[in-house]
Design an enzyme around this catalytic site. Structure first.
Site, PDB file in Angstrom:
ATOM      1  N   TYR A 271       3.722  72.845  32.069  1.00 15.09           N
ATOM      2  CA  TYR A 271       3.152  71.504  32.300  1.00 15.09           C
ATOM      3  C   TYR A 271       3.020  71.238  33.799  1.00 15.09           C
ATOM      4  O   TYR A 271       1.984  70.773  34.278  1.00 15.09           O
ATOM      5  CB  TYR A 271       4.049  70.461  31.636  1.00 15.09           C
ATOM      6  CG  TYR A 271       3.544  69.043  31.710  1.00 15.09           C
ATOM      7  CD1 TYR A 271       2.458  68.627  30.944  1.00 15.09           C
ATOM      8  CD2 TYR A 271       4.163  68.100  32.532  1.00 15.09           C
ATOM      9  CE1 TYR A 271       2.002  67.314  30.992  1.00 15.09           C
ATOM     10  CE2 TYR A 271       3.718  66.788  32.585  1.00 15.09           C
ATOM     11  CZ  TYR A 271       2.636  66.401  31.815  1.00 15.09           C
ATOM     12  OH  TYR A 271       2.184  65.101  31.874  1.00 15.09           O
TER      13      TYR A 271
HETATM   14  N1  NAD Z   1       3.194  59.161  29.433  1.00 16.60           N
HETATM   15  C1  NAD Z   1       3.609  59.587  30.606  1.00 16.60           C
HETATM   16  O1  NAD Z   1       4.728  59.287  31.031  1.00 16.60           O
HETATM   17  C2  NAD Z   1       2.728  60.477  31.445  1.00 16.60           C
HETATM   18  C3  NAD Z   1       3.147  60.776  32.749  1.00 16.60           C
HETATM   19  C4  NAD Z   1       2.328  61.580  33.552  1.00 16.60           C
HETATM   20  C5  NAD Z   1       1.129  62.049  33.062  1.00 16.60           C
HETATM   21  N2  NAD Z   1       0.744  61.743  31.776  1.00 16.60           N
HETATM   22  C6  NAD Z   1      -0.526  62.295  31.301  1.00 16.60           C
HETATM   23  O2  NAD Z   1      -1.343  61.255  30.808  1.00 16.60           O
HETATM   24  C7  NAD Z   1      -2.159  61.751  29.743  1.00 16.60           C
HETATM   25  C8  NAD Z   1      -1.983  60.872  28.524  1.00 16.60           C
HETATM   26  O3  NAD Z   1      -0.608  60.853  28.173  1.00 16.60           O
HETATM   27  P1  NAD Z   1      -0.018  59.932  27.000  1.00 16.60           P
HETATM   28  O4  NAD Z   1       1.327  59.498  27.414  1.00 16.60           O
HETATM   29  O5  NAD Z   1      -1.044  58.930  26.582  1.00 16.60           O
HETATM   30  O6  NAD Z   1       0.170  61.046  25.861  1.00 16.60           O
HETATM   31  P2  NAD Z   1      -0.049  60.904  24.291  1.00 16.60           P
HETATM   32  O7  NAD Z   1       0.638  62.080  23.673  1.00 16.60           O
HETATM   33  O8  NAD Z   1       0.328  59.540  23.833  1.00 16.60           O
HETATM   34  O9  NAD Z   1      -1.625  61.058  24.148  1.00 16.60           O
HETATM   35  C9  NAD Z   1      -2.281  62.274  24.357  1.00 16.60           C
HETATM   36  C10 NAD Z   1      -3.511  62.294  23.473  1.00 16.60           C
HETATM   37  O10 NAD Z   1      -4.167  63.549  23.682  1.00 16.60           O
HETATM   38  C11 NAD Z   1      -4.585  64.030  22.417  1.00 16.60           C
HETATM   39  N3  NAD Z   1      -4.707  65.477  22.445  1.00 16.60           N
HETATM   40  C12 NAD Z   1      -3.710  66.399  22.572  1.00 16.60           C
HETATM   41  N4  NAD Z   1      -4.220  67.633  22.518  1.00 16.60           N
HETATM   42  C13 NAD Z   1      -5.555  67.496  22.370  1.00 16.60           C
HETATM   43  C14 NAD Z   1      -6.628  68.413  22.251  1.00 16.60           C
HETATM   44  N5  NAD Z   1      -6.435  69.736  22.270  1.00 16.60           N
HETATM   45  N6  NAD Z   1      -7.890  67.925  22.109  1.00 16.60           N
HETATM   46  C15 NAD Z   1      -8.100  66.581  22.071  1.00 16.60           C
HETATM   47  N7  NAD Z   1      -7.129  65.671  22.177  1.00 16.60           N
HETATM   48  C16 NAD Z   1      -5.876  66.118  22.323  1.00 16.60           C
HETATM   49  C17 NAD Z   1      -3.491  63.586  21.442  1.00 16.60           C
HETATM   50  O11 NAD Z   1      -3.949  63.583  20.099  1.00 16.60           O
HETATM   51  C18 NAD Z   1      -3.153  62.202  21.975  1.00 16.60           C
HETATM   52  O12 NAD Z   1      -3.917  61.185  21.343  1.00 16.60           O
HETATM   53  C19 NAD Z   1      -1.733  63.197  29.528  1.00 16.60           C
HETATM   54  O13 NAD Z   1      -2.616  64.053  30.227  1.00 16.60           O
HETATM   55  C20 NAD Z   1      -0.348  63.250  30.141  1.00 16.60           C
HETATM   56  O14 NAD Z   1       0.001  64.549  30.570  1.00 16.60           O
HETATM   57  C21 NAD Z   1       1.523  60.957  30.972  1.00 16.60           C
END
Ligand code: NAD
Length: 235
Positions: free
Chosen positions: A142
């Protein structure tokens, strides 16, 4: 106060059914954009595996056939991958984590750029992470993927600098989505202790920055990585 104006814009939002994606969808829709979500989840406008070249290219054809143009791309789909020491990290998990976070960003950018170049306009916002700047222990894939998303953002921004397309990324620390519910109380306490503001970010706070980066008002920033870490990252 003037609100962010996205009226008349067509926005593609990957991962639009996740914790941050839903907030970005709400904020951009409220600002007037027509938002198209791509996600594996049933609630998506188009169910697309963004790690698949064929799926992304076919979905972009459908989107352009329906909407005619694309103004905004937000690459929000992502997975954290396993929390494992490197000795136990399988190659399959490594590849999948890079595919969903990094290769997806490449594929969606590659599919979107021709439509943006054609109109000499566009905004791309990629979801990186503080893990990509600092490196999170037990999350080698990651962290590597998100570090590479930052580098991809910088490279593509320079590549498109002779156009009106701007490319930026955001690097959140922990944001209060379902992700937090999976953490043990000890892990949660450790993570929050690193944040000077003493709390996780909220999805609407992420959405506010992304909506601005997606707007015409973001005109002199490109290739930048915007902080969303409550003061954790001071560089
Ligand atoms: N939540 C946090 O604390 C955090 C921190 C830093 C970065 N991020 C980044 O922000 C983004 C969103 O995170 P989040 O917290 O909403 O996560 P989440 O898991 O709630 O949402 C991620 C979404 O991506 C979709 N997804 C996963 N694999 C997929 C694929 N192969 N094709 C299409 N869709 C796919 C999932 O179905 C889900 O709806 C991500 O890139 C994550 O790495 C999140």
């Amino acid at each position: 106060m003037n609100a962010i104006d996205l009226r008349g814009k067509t926005a593609l939002l990957t991962g639009g059914c996740g914790g941050i994606g839903v907030a970005v969808n709400e904020r951009m829709s409220a600002s007037g954009a027509t938002v198209v979500t791509w996600d594996l989840a049933e609630a998506a406008d188009d169910r697309v595996d963004v790690a698949s070249e064929e799926a992304v290219d076919a979905a972009m054809e459908r989107l352009l056939a329906r909407h005619g143009h694309l103004d905004i791309l937000v690459n929000c789909a992502g997975i954290t991958g396993p929390n494992q020491p490197i000795e136990r990290y399988s190659l399959a998990d490594w590849r999948r984590t890079l595919d969903v976070n990094l290769t997806s960003t490449f594929l969606c950018c590659r599919a979107a750029v021709p439509a943006m170049r054609q109109r000499n306009a566009g905004r791309i916002v990629n979801l990186a992470s503080i893990a990509g700047k600092e490196g999170n222990a037990m999350m080698t894939a990651y962290s590597a993927a998100k570090g590479a998303v930052i580098a991809l953002t910088k490279a593509l921004a320079k590549e498109l600098a002779d156009t009106e397309v701007r490319v930026n990324c955001v690097a959140p620390a922990v944001i209060a989505t379902d992700l937090i519910k999976q953490m043990s109380p000890e892990t949660y306490a450790t993570v929050i202790a690193k944040i000077p503001l003493g709390r996780p970010g909220r999805p609407d706070e992420v959405a506010a920055l992304i909506a601005w980066l997606a707007s015409d008002e973001c005109s002199f920033s490109t290739g930048a990585c915007f902080d969303l870490s409550g003061g954790r990252a001071t560089y």
